[in-house]
Design a protein around this motif. Structure first.
Motif, PDB file in Angstrom:
ATOM      1  N   PRO A   9     -78.691  50.654  -7.599  1.00 18.77           N
ATOM      2  CA  PRO A   9     -77.560  51.070  -8.369  1.00 18.77           C
ATOM      3  C   PRO A   9     -76.156  50.119  -8.006  1.00 18.77           C
ATOM      4  N   LEU A  10     -75.470  49.984  -8.793  1.00 15.63           N
ATOM      5  CA  LEU A  10     -74.143  49.234  -8.689  1.00 15.63           C
ATOM      6  C   LEU A  10     -73.029  50.211  -9.163  1.00 15.63           C
ATOM      7  N   GLU A  11     -71.974  49.760  -8.373  1.00 13.71           N
ATOM      8  CA  GLU A  11     -70.644  50.620  -8.950  1.00 13.71           C
ATOM      9  C   GLU A  11     -69.891  49.589  -9.428  1.00 13.71           C
ATOM     10  N   ALA A  12     -68.649  50.603 -10.139  1.00  5.68           N
ATOM     11  CA  ALA A  12     -67.635  49.634 -11.113  1.00  5.68           C
ATOM     12  C   ALA A  12     -66.441  49.645  -9.947  1.00  5.68           C
ATOM     13  N   LYS A  13     -66.698  48.548  -9.127  1.00  6.50           N
ATOM     14  CA  LYS A  13     -65.605  48.327  -8.079  1.00  6.50           C
ATOM     15  C   LYS A  13     -65.377  46.743  -8.207  1.00  6.50           C
ATOM     16  N   PRO A  14     -64.361  46.537  -8.897  1.00  8.09           N
ATOM     17  CA  PRO A  14     -64.045  45.278  -9.299  1.00  8.09           C
ATOM     18  C   PRO A  14     -63.644  44.296  -7.758  1.00  8.09           C
ATOM     19  N   GLY A  15     -64.389  43.128  -8.143  1.00 10.76           N
ATOM     20  CA  GLY A  15     -63.927  42.150  -6.907  1.00 10.76           C
ATOM     21  C   GLY A  15     -64.782  42.526  -5.474  1.00 10.76           C
ATOM     22  N   GLU A  16     -65.622  43.360  -5.674  1.00 17.64           N
ATOM     23  CA  GLU A  16     -66.375  44.006  -4.377  1.00 17.64           C
ATOM     24  C   GLU A  16     -67.839  43.292  -4.578  1.00 17.64           C
ATOM     25  N   VAL A  17     -68.344  42.394  -3.736  1.00 25.78           N
ATOM     26  CA  VAL A  17     -69.825  41.785  -3.940  1.00 25.78           C
ATOM     27  C   VAL A  17     -70.644  42.966  -3.469  1.00 25.78           C
ATOM     28  N   GLN A  18     -71.607  43.315  -4.224  1.00 27.82           N
ATOM     29  CA  GLN A  18     -72.747  44.231  -4.112  1.00 27.82           C
ATOM     30  C   GLN A  18     -74.085  43.414  -3.967  1.00 27.82           C
ATOM     31  N   SER A  19     -74.954  44.231  -3.319  1.00 25.10           N
ATOM     32  CA  SER A  19     -76.587  43.725  -3.483  1.00 25.10           C
ATOM     33  C   SER A  19     -77.163  44.338  -4.625  1.00 25.10           C
ATOM     34  N   LEU A  20     -77.570  43.607  -5.552  1.00 21.42           N
ATOM     35  CA  LEU A  20     -78.675  44.261  -6.834  1.00 21.42           C
ATOM     36  C   LEU A  20     -79.845  44.319  -6.192  1.00 21.42           C
ATOM     37  N   THR A  21     -80.420  43.133  -5.584  1.00 20.76           N
ATOM     38  CA  THR A  21     -81.839  43.039  -5.381  1.00 20.76           C
ATOM     39  C   THR A  21     -81.889  42.529  -3.973  1.00 20.76           C
ATOM     40  N   PRO A  22     -83.018  42.304  -3.310  1.00 16.71           N
ATOM     41  CA  PRO A  22     -82.850  41.647  -1.938  1.00 16.71           C
ATOM     42  C   PRO A  22     -82.737  40.447  -2.213  1.00 16.71           C
ATOM     43  N   THR A  23     -82.648  39.661  -3.134  1.00 15.18           N
ATOM     44  CA  THR A  23     -82.318  38.091  -3.405  1.00 15.18           C
ATOM     45  C   THR A  23     -80.960  37.739  -4.144  1.00 15.18           C
TER      46      THR A  23
END
Length: 228
Positions: free
Chosen positions: A175-189
């Protein structure tokens, strides 16, 4: 924004070598050039096949209008994702054509990002008056597009694009969050970056600043990619 399309060619993205690609794929040919050519040709072929199926699709009520197709490098490091097309994109049949593409090209230059490392596409590719009328089967084609391009980063522009990215069945997606400008991990790659909707951000200085504040994180992420 214009780059080599699905039917185009060109060199590989600047920070992804053929060897890195091959490590996740089939047994390698003799040389790096052969590896690069093999997998680029396969990506082009698969994107062309996707294009034909999109053009023949009758799930959405788009009438005689053609779908708006993705544009950019078939093996891009970065995939830009908007929710629905603008009038200019519908007219040309190409994602990120017009104001948004022009603004992004200036941003890439400022951030030192090679345009050949970019691929842009839409959640709703059909030019319909109400994007909620798009067939779920059509929207799910994003999963196939991601699998073909294999980006290292997906930039979800706007909450509608972010929500759609969370709803489609990308393997191993978190799951992703609506945090502008923050790099998040979507999948392991694959990493992900949320920004405001680029189309909604071009009409005032305040909204432009908000978009840039979030989008410039992409420059830091890109600069940190290893050169191999």
């Amino acid at each position: 924004m214009h780059g080599p399309g699905a039917a185009g060619g060109g060199g590989g993205p600047s920070k992804r070598t053929a060897a890195a690609r091959a490590a996740r794929r089939d047994p390698v040919p003799t040389t790096d050039d052969e590896i690069q050519e093999k997998y680029l040709e396969r990506a082009i072929r698969e994107l062309n096949s996707l294009t034909r199926r999109l053009q023949d699709c009758s799930h959405c009520p788009r009438g005689n209008l053609m779908p708006v197709l993705g544009s950019g490098h078939p093996q891009a490091d970065i995939m830009l994702l908007k929710h629905a097309p603008t009038a200019a994109e519908i007219e040309e049949g190409v994602a990120f054509y017009g104001r948004a593409g022009n603004a992004l090209m200036k941003s890439f230059k400022r951030l030192g990002i090679d345009p050949l490392s970019i691929y842009g596409t839409l959640c709703v590719k059909c030019p319909i008056a109400d994007p909620t009328m798009a067939s779920g089967e059509c929207v799910e084609r994003i999963v196939e597009e991601v699998a073909i391009v294999q980006p290292r980063m997906i930039v979800a522009m706007g909450e509608a694009a972010l929500d759609t990215l969370g709803e489609v069945a990308i393997p191993l997606a978190r799951p992703l969050e609506a945090k502008p400008g923050e790099v998040q991990s979507l999948t392991p790659t694959i990493d992900a970056l949320f920004t405001p909707d680029i189309d909604d951000s071009l009409d005032s200085d305040e909204s432009k600043r908000a978009f840039w504040s979030a989008f410039r994180a992409l420059g830091d992420w890109y600069a940190d990619l290893p050169p191999y």
